[in-house]
Write an enzyme that holds these catalytic residues in place. Structure first.
Site, PDB file in Angstrom:
ATOM      1  N   PHE A  22       0.833  -1.205   0.000  1.00  0.00           N
ATOM      2  CA  PHE A  22       0.000   0.000   0.000  1.00  0.00           C
ATOM      3  C   PHE A  22       0.864   1.250   0.000  1.00  0.00           C
ATOM      4  O   PHE A  22       1.844   1.345   0.740  1.00  0.00           O
ATOM      5  CB  PHE A  22      -0.890   0.046   1.245  1.00  0.00           C
ATOM      6  N   ASP A  23       0.457   2.229  -0.798  1.00  0.00           N
ATOM      7  CA  ASP A  23       0.947   3.592  -0.661  1.00  0.00           C
ATOM      8  C   ASP A  23       0.268   4.192   0.575  1.00  0.00           C
ATOM      9  O   ASP A  23      -0.704   3.620   1.090  1.00  0.00           O
ATOM     10  CB  ASP A  23       0.581   4.376  -1.928  1.00  0.00           C
ATOM     11  N   LEU A  24       0.739   5.336   1.048  1.00  0.00           N
ATOM     12  CA  LEU A  24       0.154   5.954   2.247  1.00  0.00           C
ATOM     13  C   LEU A  24      -0.651   7.201   1.910  1.00  0.00           C
ATOM     14  O   LEU A  24      -1.877   7.207   2.025  1.00  0.00           O
ATOM     15  CB  LEU A  24       1.263   6.293   3.244  1.00  0.00           C
ATOM     16  N   ASP A  25       0.011   8.272   1.471  1.00  0.00           N
ATOM     17  CA  ASP A  25      -0.667   9.536   1.200  1.00  0.00           C
ATOM     18  C   ASP A  25      -1.557   9.406  -0.032  1.00  0.00           C
ATOM     19  O   ASP A  25      -1.107   9.046  -1.115  1.00  0.00           O
ATOM     20  CB  ASP A  25       0.356  10.650   0.970  1.00  0.00           C
ATOM     21  N   VAL A 180      -1.191  -1.136  -4.216  1.00  0.00           N
ATOM     22  CA  VAL A 180      -2.376  -0.286  -4.187  1.00  0.00           C
ATOM     23  C   VAL A 180      -1.905   1.149  -3.979  1.00  0.00           C
ATOM     24  O   VAL A 180      -1.233   1.449  -2.989  1.00  0.00           O
ATOM     25  CB  VAL A 180      -3.340  -0.691  -3.051  1.00  0.00           C
TER      26      VAL A 180
END
Length: 229
Positions: A22-25, A180
């Site tokens: 997963f990406d965060l921002d 994602v």
């Protein structure tokens, strides 16, 4: 991000993913206003005009040091000075960003299903850990990988590679991993490591950035269906 209606290969929902990155921002947390606010503070502290909101939002996602060089036109010394001003200010606001609706549930379901989850973010890893700890989401992550404070590891490709390396070090297969994210940078960084990407519409990307994605989803329910069937 606004796109055409979701089109997914019929084989995708039945895929068993060995790991999910997963990406965060823009993917897990809605941090744009906090990031752009700190960027505006940075430009003001440097005695420079504050760019428009549209320009500031373009800084959200890519490695910031690179953006300061390419978009703001700073040389290396100027970029590092600006980055340090930004980090000092943003560090005081990093815990304000809310989690996007439904995303915590997706992470919980992945964890319950025994699918390893890794974070792969261009945000400094130390800040990313604070965000996940504050939101109570750290418990769902097997690996947390981000940019290094010295920016030696900052590109999305390098961060994804590090996340995959750490998963493999735990004897977790990454043969069928998926990313994602919300920006084209996520897609390109993942593809550089042979990983397909699902882009989320609720993030900060544009329709053009979805060109190389495996699929685009507009809700957490759609994301959950793609990841868990």
């Amino acid at each position: 991000m606004t796109t055409e209606p979701l089109t997914i290969p019929t084989t995708t929902p039945t895929r068993t993913w060995s790991a999910v990155l997963f990406d965060l921002d823009g993917t897990i947390v809605d941090s744009a206003s906090d990031i752009t606010g700190s960027l505006a503070h940075m430009f003001t502290e440097l005695g420079l005009p504050v760019p428009s909101d549209e320009v500031l939002r373009g800084y959200v996602g890519p490695p910031l040091l690179d953006s300061l060089r390419m978009t703001a036109g700073f040389n290396d010394a100027e970029a590092w000075e600006a980055l340090n001003i930004y980090r000092d200010h943003y560090g005081e606001h990093v815990l304000r960003s809310p989690v996007f609706p439904g995303v915590a549930g997706v992470l919980e379901r992945l964890h319950a299903a025994g699918i390893p989850v890794a974070l792969a973010t261009s945000k400094p890893e130390s800040m990313a850990r604070k965000v996940l700890d504050h939101t109570g989401l750290s418990q769902y992550f097997t690996v947390i990988a981000g940019a290094s404070d010295d920016e030696e590891r900052s590109t999305k490709a390098d961060v994804v590679a590090e996340a995959l390396r750490r998963l493999q070090a735990l004897d977790i297969s990454t043969e069928h991993a998926v990313m994602v994210g919300d920006r084209g940078y996520d897609t390109l960084g993942a593809l550089a490591n042979g990983v397909p990407t699902i882009l989320v519409e609720w993030g900060y990307g544009s329709p053009a950035e979805a060109a190389d994605a495996m699929a685009v989803v507009h809700s957490a329910d759609q994301l959950r269906s793609l990841l868990l069937g």
